[in-house]
Write an enzyme that holds these catalytic residues in place. Structure first.
Site, PDB file in Angstrom:
ATOM      1  N   TYR A  60      18.487  28.451   9.703  1.00 48.33           N
ATOM      2  CA  TYR A  60      17.483  29.246  10.380  1.00 48.33           C
ATOM      3  C   TYR A  60      17.425  28.905  11.908  1.00 48.33           C
ATOM      4  CZ  TYR A  60      14.717  29.423   6.008  1.00 48.33           C
ATOM      5  OH  TYR A  60      14.237  29.854   4.542  1.00 48.33           O
TER       6      TYR A  60
ATOM      7  N   LYS B 137       0.754  -1.279   0.070  1.00 50.16           N
ATOM      8  CA  LYS B 137      -0.067   0.067   0.016  1.00 50.16           C
ATOM      9  C   LYS B 137       0.900   1.168  -0.105  1.00 50.16           C
ATOM     10  CE  LYS B 137      -0.340  -0.280   5.049  1.00 50.16           C
ATOM     11  NZ  LYS B 137      -1.063  -1.045   6.064  1.00 50.16           N
TER      12      LYS B 137
HETATM   13  C1  PLP Z   1      -0.268  -2.014   6.708  1.00 47.87           C
HETATM   14  C2  PLP Z   1      -0.941  -3.352   7.062  1.00 47.87           C
HETATM   15  C3  PLP Z   1      -0.119  -4.479   7.081  1.00 47.87           C
HETATM   16  C4  PLP Z   1       1.423  -4.550   6.871  1.00 47.87           C
HETATM   17  O1  PLP Z   1       1.916  -4.251   8.366  1.00 47.87           O
HETATM   18  P1  PLP Z   1       3.394  -3.968   8.407  1.00 47.87           P
HETATM   19  O2  PLP Z   1       3.489  -3.607  10.230  1.00 47.87           O
HETATM   20  O3  PLP Z   1       4.156  -2.854   7.714  1.00 47.87           O
HETATM   21  O4  PLP Z   1       4.041  -5.089   8.565  1.00 47.87           O
HETATM   22  C5  PLP Z   1      -0.833  -5.721   7.415  1.00 47.87           C
HETATM   23  N1  PLP Z   1      -2.091  -5.747   7.491  1.00 47.87           N
HETATM   24  C6  PLP Z   1      -3.104  -4.659   7.498  1.00 47.87           C
HETATM   25  C7  PLP Z   1      -4.190  -4.901   7.708  1.00 47.87           C
HETATM   26  C8  PLP Z   1      -2.216  -3.412   7.122  1.00 47.87           C
HETATM   27  O5  PLP Z   1      -3.087  -2.232   7.127  1.00 47.87           O
END
Ligand code: PLP
Length: 379
Positions: free
Chosen positions: A265, A44
């Site tokens: 800054y 994702k």
């Molecule tokens: C993002 C997500 C994962 C992966 O999680 P990680 O901690 O990056 O391994 C797995 N399952 C769901 C439902 C998620 O939203």
């Protein structure tokens, strides 16, 4: 050693190298740590900011057959190049969007009774028993069917399961990064109890942290994300994954700063000696978080020119960082030279611990204007 796939163009000011061999090695390691469970890839948010198309292709070539994305758009982006893959959409079913899933052979993770009913009605209308996952809420209270909704499905609404193909029953752990947290066991037990009320289907509970919680958590499919990309899955433990990303920035200029003069800054950093300071073409707009500024009066995170450490001095600004190169030979710390600001020596975890955030946020904030190189390492 990294073999770069393409020469770096002269107008590149910052370069993100993504080591696809390390990514694949991490997937293999997670796959073997999960025993007989299938290892999916969570890609994702543009594969945690690293490039969803390139990373999906690399994972698929290694044998990964199942992908989780957050959005329909992400799913459509990878569908054409991965015709046989199982693609699950974590957002669930947006109202009225069912035809978009079907058109691209995508599986929604249905997260409420309304979504289940809408999917079943769509299957009825289209005359096909389409695949979908059920996302159960075992304690996160964000997405997922509640216990009451599962009871409704187990009883009065049981007929809905005749309409669609139950491809997966899943839930998500809230505290998998802390193995001793009592929530892990509680969610595991609730998941088993809720699952037992539903028709038999493959099950999935573990994210990256969950893979390391042991076989009880693996079920039929594990869903690692961050560990694939070299981030830490468990708090307070050595990170066993290979590093995947390296961020380098070019020196725009090197200047002399006399003892007592300030840099950047807010004039938060005063040189304590006559110094040479290099200004790098990378700032918070490139993903080098502003919270990585040196704390007032102290040097900040350490980059490297070759083997020489170079601490950040002063505040990180939008386009620029300043580093102290006083101890680096002038011929190495010169205009146009590259400074590694993130990599195997200064890791994602090192930087985010300092910045008070997590690897997930650092990766997904890497700037779009950073030149990306997909590379293979020889090891
Ligand atoms: C993002 C997500 C994962 C992966 O999680 P990680 O901690 O990056 O391994 C797995 N399952 C769901 C439902 C998620 O939203």
């Amino acid at each position: 050693m990294i073999r770069e796939a393409h020469a770096i163009p002269p107008d590149a000011r910052a370069v993100l190298t993504i080591d696809l061999s390390a990514l694949r090695a991490n997937w293999r390691a997670l796959n073997s740590a999960s025993g007989s469970a299938e290892c999916a890839g969570v890609i994702k948010a543009d594969a945690y900011g690293l490039g969803i198309e390139e990373l999906a292709r690399a994972l698929a070539a290694e044998g990964c057959r199942t992908f989780f994305v957050a959005t329909l758009t992400e799913a459509r982006t990878i569908r054409a190049a991965n015709p046989g893959a199982n693609i699950f959409v974590l957002d669930g079913l947006l109202p009225g969007a069912a035809p978009f899933y079907t058109g691209f052979d995508l599986c929604p993770c249905l997260s409420s009774l309304d979504e289940v009913r809408e999917w079943a009605a769509w299957c009825d209308a289209s005359g096909r028993r389409l695949r979908a996952a059920l996302h159960l809420d075992t304690g996160m209270h964000r997405l997922g069917l509640s216990r009451t909704e599962v009871e409704q499905l187990a009883g009065p609404d049981r007929g809905l399961f005749e309409k669609f193909d139950l491809a997966l029953v899943m839930s998500h752990l809230a505290c998998a990064d802390v193995p001793s947290h009592p929530m892990n066991r509680a969610q595991l037990e609730l998941f088993q109890a809720m699952r037992a009320r539903l028709p038999a289907a493959p099950a999935s509970l573990a994210n990256s942290g969950g893979v390391f919680l042991g076989p009880d958590y693996h079920f039929d499919l594990v869903r690692p994300g961050i560990a694939l990309y070299g981030g830490r899955a468990l708090e307070g433990r050595p990170n066993p994954m290979r590093w995947v990303v390296r961020l380098q920035a070019r020196i725009l200029q090197v200047r002399h700063v006399a003892a007592g003069e300030s840099i950047g800054y807010g004039a938060t950093f005063q040189a304590t000696r006559d110094s040479r300071v290099a200004t790098l073409a990378c700032g918070y707009a490139d993903g080098f978080l502003r919270a990585l500024s040196s704390p007032t009066g102290h040097p900040g995170p350490v980059g490297h020119i070759g083997t020489h450490p170079v601490p950040v001095v002063g505040r990180v600004s939008m386009d620029l960082i300043t580093v102290d190169v006083s101890d680096v030979p002038q011929r190495e710390a010169c205009r146009g030279a590259w400074v590694e600001v993130l990599g195997a020596r200064t890791t994602i975890d090192d930087l985010t611990d300092r910045a008070g955030t997590i690897g997930y946020e650092l990766l997904t904030r890497l700037g779009r204007r950073v030149h990306r190189v997909y590379a293979e390492s020889s090891s």
